[in-house]
Design a protein around this motif. Structure first.
Motif, PDB file in Angstrom:
ATOM      1  N   LEU A  66       0.825  -1.211   0.000  1.00 61.03           N
ATOM      2  CA  LEU A  66       0.000   0.000   0.000  1.00 61.03           C
ATOM      3  C   LEU A  66       0.860   1.262   0.000  1.00 61.03           C
ATOM      4  N   VAL A  67       2.013   1.200   0.632  1.00 64.35           N
ATOM      5  CA  VAL A  67       2.912   2.362   0.631  1.00 64.35           C
ATOM      6  C   VAL A  67       3.463   2.601  -0.770  1.00 64.35           C
ATOM      7  N   LEU A  68       3.857   1.526  -1.444  1.00 60.53           N
ATOM      8  CA  LEU A  68       4.350   1.668  -2.816  1.00 60.53           C
ATOM      9  C   LEU A  68       3.261   2.244  -3.720  1.00 60.53           C
ATOM     10  N   ASP A  69       2.040   1.769  -3.557  1.00 62.47           N
ATOM     11  CA  ASP A  69       0.918   2.310  -4.340  1.00 62.47           C
ATOM     12  C   ASP A  69       0.738   3.801  -4.064  1.00 62.47           C
ATOM     13  N   HIS A  70       0.827   4.158  -2.785  1.00 62.44           N
ATOM     14  CA  HIS A  70       0.619   5.549  -2.387  1.00 62.44           C
ATOM     15  C   HIS A  70       1.703   6.452  -2.977  1.00 62.44           C
ATOM     16  N   VAL A  71       2.953   6.030  -2.871  1.00 59.58           N
ATOM     17  CA  VAL A  71       4.062   6.847  -3.385  1.00 59.58           C
ATOM     18  C   VAL A  71       3.965   6.977  -4.903  1.00 59.58           C
ATOM     19  N   ALA A  72       3.600   5.885  -5.585  1.00 62.73           N
ATOM     20  CA  ALA A  72       3.455   5.941  -7.048  1.00 62.73           C
ATOM     21  C   ALA A  72       2.355   6.910  -7.459  1.00 62.73           C
ATOM     22  N   GLY A  73       1.378   7.084  -6.588  1.00 60.89           N
ATOM     23  CA  GLY A  73       0.282   7.996  -6.907  1.00 60.89           C
ATOM     24  C   GLY A  73       0.605   9.451  -6.664  1.00 60.89           C
ATOM     25  N   ILE A  74       1.472   9.735  -5.684  1.00 60.15           N
ATOM     26  CA  ILE A  74       1.715  11.140  -5.337  1.00 60.15           C
ATOM     27  C   ILE A  74       2.986  11.709  -5.951  1.00 60.15           C
ATOM     28  N   GLU A 108       1.549   6.958   6.659  1.00 59.35           N
ATOM     29  CA  GLU A 108       1.707   8.175   7.467  1.00 59.35           C
ATOM     30  C   GLU A 108       3.148   8.661   7.434  1.00 59.35           C
ATOM     31  N   MET A 109       4.082   7.712   7.574  1.00 60.17           N
ATOM     32  CA  MET A 109       5.486   8.095   7.523  1.00 60.17           C
ATOM     33  C   MET A 109       5.854   8.633   6.148  1.00 60.17           C
ATOM     34  N   ALA A 110       5.308   8.015   5.082  1.00 62.22           N
ATOM     35  CA  ALA A 110       5.593   8.469   3.721  1.00 62.22           C
ATOM     36  C   ALA A 110       5.096   9.891   3.501  1.00 62.22           C
ATOM     37  N   GLU A 111       3.916  10.182   3.980  1.00 58.00           N
ATOM     38  CA  GLU A 111       3.375  11.533   3.789  1.00 58.00           C
ATOM     39  C   GLU A 111       4.219  12.574   4.504  1.00 58.00           C
ATOM     40  N   GLN A 112       4.715  12.228   5.686  1.00 54.26           N
ATOM     41  CA  GLN A 112       5.549  13.169   6.423  1.00 54.26           C
ATOM     42  C   GLN A 112       6.909  13.334   5.756  1.00 54.26           C
ATOM     43  N   ALA A 113       7.500  12.215   5.316  1.00 55.85           N
ATOM     44  CA  ALA A 113       8.850  12.252   4.748  1.00 55.85           C
ATOM     45  C   ALA A 113       8.888  12.900   3.368  1.00 55.85           C
ATOM     46  N   LEU A 114       7.773  12.802   2.633  1.00 51.45           N
ATOM     47  CA  LEU A 114       7.780  13.225   1.232  1.00 51.45           C
ATOM     48  C   LEU A 114       6.989  14.496   0.978  1.00 51.45           C
ATOM     49  N   LYS A 115       6.618  15.191   2.031  1.00 51.84           N
ATOM     50  CA  LYS A 115       5.701  16.321   1.837  1.00 51.84           C
ATOM     51  C   LYS A 115       6.259  17.388   0.903  1.00 51.84           C
ATOM     52  N   ASP A 116       7.581  17.579   0.905  1.00 51.96           N
ATOM     53  CA  ASP A 116       8.149  18.619   0.035  1.00 51.96           C
ATOM     54  C   ASP A 116       8.392  18.123  -1.387  1.00 51.96           C
ATOM     55  N   LEU A 117       8.161  16.824  -1.633  1.00 53.12           N
ATOM     56  CA  LEU A 117       8.340  16.282  -2.976  1.00 53.12           C
ATOM     57  C   LEU A 117       7.024  16.158  -3.740  1.00 53.12           C
TER      58      LEU A 117
END
Length: 491
Positions: A343-351, A380-389
């Motif tokens: 699910l994290v990989l799916d989320h990152v691929a989407g954003i 949750e960690m992905a959203e925090q870590a990648l917010k500036d990307l």
């Protein structure tokens, strides 16, 4: 690569006879100040605050970091910048070795013969090479090539709908054997930043040499080509430079849009003609198709357009997901205990929708947070870590050239047609739509848009905007077309 292995960043030419200048803390302080200025305080603090200068000898700079992750990140993201800044402080700097504190420290170069041997092996080398790639790398460096990264091979290139044709053409070029007819000459690859142009060019270099060990394969950035040509003129060895280039079996030129200077472009044109006429392979990459490289001589553009021109499209979500899955698989092989939820990989691929470099950056950032904080990888960690990307929240600046390129492709007209005075319906309507989108999507004024469309008056642009607004208000198909063009332009 174990922690004891050290990094050799891109260097300069072979050692010269003049004495080397001692460099040390003062120069390192100035380099750090420049890094802080160019990268910003946050980036500098994250990656360079803990980098220490350990030693300098015979043009070799030895730096140390606290973790293997920091070492890997600096190698892959800031190696060329670090080398450039050191060279500005002292042009005799030829190598930068980076090692992890507590690991076995690389020995400094002790004398001139050793310095020459080390420089010959590491000259222009971007990354520590695998043993199987050493002979290819040394041969390539001997020819004066730009850095080759052993990770950029066909095996590591992830294929999707957006890059299938470019990959297939590149693979066929690389696998061609002596005596076989040249299929696509030149092969011209174009795409925006981070979509795989450089990966394919370097993959051709590695594969071609593996397929035919006697082949002379040379990968050059346009910047390196210009530098080498100017140096040859200064040293009165221009004829040798030309003979060397025209004896190459496969010449790969990257970032051609940066090729500047009338005499340099003329020499490139002569080299291009000589190689193609002699059935030698030429592969070129740029950020736009040949017809849009307006700074290049028309003869060069014409010759480049005469081969196979292939565009690497923006990465579709399925391909972005595949790239992340590939990175996750590699990371799991290195650390079997690593858990990266699907699910994290799916989320990152989407954003993260911009390009492959941002995808790699996002994935590396997740790894960094996991390794440095011990926090599990989650959405949750992905959203925090990648917010500036996340580009969707901060749309990129759109250029009029981007609009013209997308509209031209969609309506199958050339960019020169959009800028011309032709009044046929098949050209007028796309031109009006492009002007309308330029007004809607950019901050440019009507007079500026008019100038960028062949020097038209601002009243012409205003008429186009009002015309498209009127038509779109009653034509649902046109509305949908315009929305699709907006998405393609913003992607």
């Amino acid at each position: 690569m174990g922690s004891a292995a050290h990094q050799t960043f891109p260097g300069a030419d072979s050692p010269k006879e003049e004495p080397l200048v001692k460099v040390g803390k003062e120069e390192w302080d100035r380099v750090k100040k420049r890094l802080r200025t160019e990268l910003g305080e946050d980036v500098y603090s994250s990656w360079f605050a803990g980098v220490d200068l350990e030693d300098e000898q015979n043009g070799l700079i030895i730096l140390s970091v606290s973790t293997r992750f920091l070492k890997s990140w600096i190698q892959s993201h800031y190696g060329e910048l670090l080398m450039a800044l050191w060279r500005e402080e002292c042009e005799q700097v030829r190598r930068i070795d980076l090692y992890v504190r507590g690991a076995v420290r690389p020995k400094p170069v002790q004398n001139k013969p050793q310095a020459q041997a080390a420089n010959a092996a590491g000259k222009e080398g971007g990354f520590t090479r695998h043993q199987s790639s050493m002979s290819m790398g040394q041969d390539h460096d001997h020819l004066g090539g730009s850095p080759l990264d052993p990770r950029l091979t066909f095996d590591t290139f992830v294929i999707g709908q957006s890059n299938t044709l470019a990959h297939a053409a590149a693979k066929q070029v690389a696998m061609a054997q002596p005596g076989q007819p040249v299929s696509f000459n030149p092969l011209f690859l174009h795409a925006s930043v981070g979509l795989g142009k450089t990966h394919l060019l370097q993959a051709i270099a590695w594969e071609a040499k593996k397929s035919n060990s006697t082949a002379k394969v040379l990968y050059l950035t346009a910047e390196r080509f210009m530098y080498s040509f100017v140096q040859a003129l200064k040293s009165q060895s221009a004829l040798d430079f030309k003979d060397t280039l025209r004896d190459i079996d496969i010449l790969l030129i990257d970032d051609l849009q940066f090729l500047q200077g009338k005499s340099i472009q003329q020499e490139f044109c002569h080299t291009l003609n000589s190689l193609i006429d002699g059935a030698r392979q030429v592969v070129v990459a740029a950020d736009r198709p040949p017809v849009e490289l307006e700074s290049l001589d028309e003869r060069v553009r014409s010759r480049l357009a005469g081969g196979l021109v292939s565009e690497l499209q923006p990465l579709e979500k399925e391909l972005r997901r595949s790239i992340l899955a590939d990175r996750a698989s590699q990371a799991s092989r290195r650390d079997p205990n690593l858990a990266i939820p699907e699910l994290v990989l799916d989320h990152v691929a989407g954003i993260i929708r911009s390009n492959g470099r941002d995808l790699d950056g996002a994935f590396n950032r997740l790894m960094a947070h996991n390794q440095l904080t011990g926090a599990p990888i989650s959405i949750e960690m992905a959203e925090q870590a990648l917010k500036d990307l996340i580009r969707s929240k901060e749309p990129r600046r759109i250029r009029i050239e981007d609009i013209q390129r997308v509209v031209s492709k969609h309506y199958n007209v050339s960019r020169s047609d959009l800028l011309s005075s032709r009044r046929t319906r098949t050209i007028v309507r796309p031109r009006q739509i492009a002007m309308y989108l330029a007004k809607m999507l950019t901050p440019r004024s009507l007079p500026e848009i008019g100038r960028r469309f062949g020097g038209r008056d601002h009243t012409t642009v205003l008429h186009a905007v009002r015309k498209i607004e009127e038509l779109a208000s009653s034509d649902n198909t046109l509305q949908q077309e315009i929305e699709m063009l907006k998405r393609n332009i913003s992607d």
